[in-house]
Design a protein around this motif. Sequence first.
Motif, PDB file in Angstrom:
ATOM      1  N   THR A 170      46.818  38.359  31.213  1.00 27.88           N
ATOM      2  CA  THR A 170      46.140  37.235  31.876  1.00 27.88           C
ATOM      3  C   THR A 170      46.220  35.974  31.035  1.00 27.88           C
ATOM      4  N   ALA A 218      39.936  29.908  30.433  1.00 30.93           N
ATOM      5  CA  ALA A 218      40.076  30.367  31.814  1.00 30.93           C
ATOM      6  C   ALA A 218      39.949  31.877  31.907  1.00 30.93           C
ATOM      7  N   THR A 219      40.559  32.584  30.963  1.00 31.14           N
ATOM      8  CA  THR A 219      40.493  34.051  30.987  1.00 31.14           C
ATOM      9  C   THR A 219      39.078  34.542  30.713  1.00 31.14           C
ATOM     10  N   THR A 260      36.257  32.902  31.030  1.00 34.63           N
ATOM     11  CA  THR A 260      35.359  32.489  32.119  1.00 34.63           C
ATOM     12  C   THR A 260      35.541  33.370  33.339  1.00 34.63           C
ATOM     13  N   LEU A 261      36.788  33.698  33.657  1.00 40.15           N
ATOM     14  CA  LEU A 261      37.056  34.572  34.809  1.00 40.15           C
ATOM     15  C   LEU A 261      36.364  35.923  34.627  1.00 40.15           C
ATOM     16  N   LEU A 272      33.328  37.447  36.923  1.00 36.23           N
ATOM     17  CA  LEU A 272      33.502  38.719  37.622  1.00 36.23           C
ATOM     18  C   LEU A 272      32.407  39.714  37.266  1.00 36.23           C
TER      19      LEU A 272
END
Length: 292
Positions: free
Chosen positions: A32, A105-106, A108-109, A113
């Motif tokens: 990712t 971004a990784t 935070t994703l 989730l």
Amino acid sequence: MDLGGAFASLINWIQNNFGPLLDGIELVIGATIQGAKDVLLFLPSWAMIVLFTVLAWWVASRGVALFTVVGLTLLEDVEFALFGMEIAFGMGLWEFAMQTLALIATATLISLLVGIPVGIWAAKNDVVDAIVRPVLDFMQTMPAFVYLIPAVVLFGLGAVPGVIATFIFATPPCVRLTNLGIRQVSEEAVEAAESFGSTPSQMLFKVELPMALPTILAGVNQTVLLALSMVVIAALIGAGGLGDPVVEGIQQLRIGVGFEGGLAIVILAIFLDRITQAVGEKAGASTQPTTG
């Protein structure tokens, strides 16, 4: 009672018994991060600056767009001729900045989730809420450096343990504000939805989540900023990004290098903060609950 020894034994037990699972987690997170980095570095820097500026203008305002184009251009190393003189402008940290964005971004994703479903569950169940609250307190008050130790033991050095430590540090606001937003939904709206025969899933997705969306997005904003605040700490274990020049400045007493790295982090933080704030404000102004 040796609490530290017990925790060390637990980490060693996880490492010895869940090796394949840890390898799978490392593979997914690593892929990712690399995918996000490839996307951000695919286009030339000037093209990405144009895209980010258009995004800032569309989502936020002209002022944010102006800051974006000036700030992100400052991250690049630009050279041009003026009256026969070669002039250099910028810090040459564009690639570091994109690596940092990929890490943020990784992390935070993963935080969203995990954090949003847990926040919803805690809002719906007081027992879960009572269990989750002290866990979140622990996650927020434990010094961030401490998270690096088990992360490095389980995943080695590099970007993956940096993302894991960032995820732990940045998830609590997402959980708390999701929980708070759903609990603050007016009883009148809930009763009206029930009177129309809404199912629990319809109640959640058509009434509670839309009405709680501004609060949830405030949690997303805080999660992003907390993830960015871990950049320098994660760089200590080889995560890369804008933390590298700051760490280099500290280790080698290079004031200029450290200042440029810190300034680049500030530019990125302001850009991300204004964008996520504007998204939250627009959601609060435009989202209306529906029933059916």
